[in-house]
Design an enzyme around this catalytic site. Structure first.
Site, short mmCIF file in Angstrom:
data_model
loop_
_atom_site.label_atom_id
_atom_site.label_comp_id
_atom_site.label_asym_id
_atom_site.label_seq_id
_atom_site.Cartn_x
_atom_site.Cartn_y
_atom_site.Cartn_z
N ASP A 198 33.85 39.09 37.87
CA ASP A 198 33.14 37.90 38.34
C ASP A 198 31.76 37.92 37.69
O ASP A 198 31.49 38.74 36.78
CB ASP A 198 33.10 37.84 39.88
CG ASP A 198 32.15 38.86 40.50
OD1 ASP A 198 31.63 39.73 39.76
OD2 ASP A 198 31.91 38.79 41.72
N HIS A 199 30.86 37.05 38.16
CA HIS A 199 29.51 36.99 37.59
C HIS A 199 28.78 38.32 37.75
O HIS A 199 28.03 38.73 36.87
CB HIS A 199 28.71 35.86 38.24
CG HIS A 199 28.69 35.92 39.73
ND1 HIS A 199 29.79 35.60 40.50
CD2 HIS A 199 27.72 36.30 40.61
CE1 HIS A 199 29.49 35.76 41.78
NE2 HIS A 199 28.24 36.18 41.86
N HIS A 223 53.82 63.57 44.13
CA HIS A 223 53.07 62.31 43.98
C HIS A 223 54.02 61.12 43.88
O HIS A 223 53.74 60.05 44.43
CB HIS A 223 52.16 62.39 42.76
CG HIS A 223 51.06 63.40 42.92
ND1 HIS A 223 50.28 63.46 44.06
CD2 HIS A 223 50.64 64.41 42.12
CE1 HIS A 223 49.41 64.46 43.94
NE2 HIS A 223 49.61 65.04 42.78
N CYS A 259 33.16 43.79 39.58
CA CYS A 259 32.34 42.81 40.30
C CYS A 259 31.03 43.51 40.66
O CYS A 259 30.69 44.53 40.05
CB CYS A 259 33.06 42.22 41.51
SG CYS A 259 33.52 43.37 42.82
N GLY A 260 30.27 42.97 41.60
CA GLY A 260 29.00 43.60 41.92
C GLY A 260 29.17 44.99 42.50
O GLY A 260 28.51 45.94 42.09
N THR A 261 30.07 45.10 43.45
CA THR A 261 30.32 46.39 44.11
C THR A 261 31.63 47.04 43.70
O THR A 261 31.82 48.23 43.94
CB THR A 261 30.39 46.19 45.63
OG1 THR A 261 31.48 45.29 45.91
CG2 THR A 261 29.09 45.62 46.19
N GLY A 262 32.57 46.26 43.20
CA GLY A 262 33.93 46.72 42.95
C GLY A 262 34.81 46.61 44.19
O GLY A 262 36.04 46.74 44.10
N ILE A 263 34.21 46.38 45.33
CA ILE A 263 34.96 46.40 46.60
C ILE A 263 35.84 45.16 46.74
O ILE A 263 37.03 45.27 47.03
CB ILE A 263 34.00 46.52 47.80
CG1 ILE A 263 33.24 47.85 47.74
CG2 ILE A 263 34.77 46.41 49.11
CD1 ILE A 263 32.10 47.95 48.77
N MET A 279 36.95 43.17 44.43
CA MET A 279 38.00 43.21 43.42
C MET A 279 39.13 44.15 43.85
O MET A 279 40.32 43.81 43.70
CB MET A 279 37.45 43.68 42.07
CG MET A 279 36.65 42.63 41.32
SD MET A 279 37.69 41.24 40.82
CE MET A 279 36.62 40.52 39.55
N HIS A 290 47.22 61.41 40.30
CA HIS A 290 47.89 61.51 41.61
C HIS A 290 48.47 60.19 42.09
O HIS A 290 49.56 60.17 42.66
CB HIS A 290 46.91 62.00 42.68
CG HIS A 290 46.47 63.41 42.48
ND1 HIS A 290 45.97 64.18 43.52
CD2 HIS A 290 46.42 64.20 41.39
CE1 HIS A 290 45.64 65.38 43.06
NE2 HIS A 290 45.90 65.41 41.77
C1 RB5 Z 1 29.02 38.57 44.34
O1 RB5 Z 1 27.76 38.30 44.78
C2 RB5 Z 1 29.55 39.83 44.98
O2 RB5 Z 1 29.85 39.59 46.32
C3 RB5 Z 1 30.77 40.32 44.23
O3 RB5 Z 1 30.42 40.56 42.91
C4 RB5 Z 1 31.39 41.60 44.75
O4 RB5 Z 1 30.45 42.60 44.90
C5 RB5 Z 1 32.29 41.46 45.89
O5 RB5 Z 1 32.86 42.42 46.40
#
Ligand code: RB5
Length: 142
Positions: A8-9, A134, A65-69, A71, A98
């Protein structure tokens, strides 16, 4: 080895750097978007990269993404996807060995570009162990 990458951005700039890095390594890489740093919705790109794995257009995927979470949450909803959020090299190796992870997720606001490249290299260079334990554990996923 074919890789499909999406962001994402929040992950856009790091994605461009990872694409260059993988091209320098001679690895075939397809960019599933986004195509600019304008605000966009990460699940759209998680689904595109997941589809490339499901359709066997790519061997492995990378989502940033910003955190990867977000995604990793979105990608793991898709059939046959084992997406791993990794911000260290040990986890990147372990999740291939694994968990036979097929998508690497990273947060561009969490780690620097040098570490991100090392994590990517480790992820794509580590094979699944094929150990019976595994394989059994992965077969227990619902
Ligand atoms: C975008 O601001 C942010 O929420 C996204 O990149 C990501 O971190 C979501 O998990």
């Amino acid at each position: 080895m074919k890789i499909t990458i999406g962001s994402d951005h929040g992950g856009y700039e790091l994605k461009l750097q990872i694409i260059e890095h993988l091209k320098e390594r001679g690895i075939e890489i397809n960019d599933a978007g986004c195509d600019s740093p304008a605000s966009c919705d990460y699940p759209v790109y998680a689904k595109k990269v997941a589809a490339a794995i499901q359709n066997k257009e790519a061997d492995l995927g990378i989502l940033i993404c910003g955190t990867g979470i977000g995604m990793s949450m979105a990608a793991n909803k898709e059939e046959g996807i084992r997406a791993a959020l990794c911000h260290d090299v040990f986890s990147a190796e372990a999740t291939r060995s694994h968990n036979n992870a097929n998508i690497l997720c990273m947060g561009a606001r969490v780690i620097g570009p040098g570490l991100a490249e090392m994590i990517v290299d480790t992820f794509i260079d580590t094979p699944f162990s094929n150990d019976e334990r595994h394989i059994r554990r992965l077969s227990l996923f619902s």
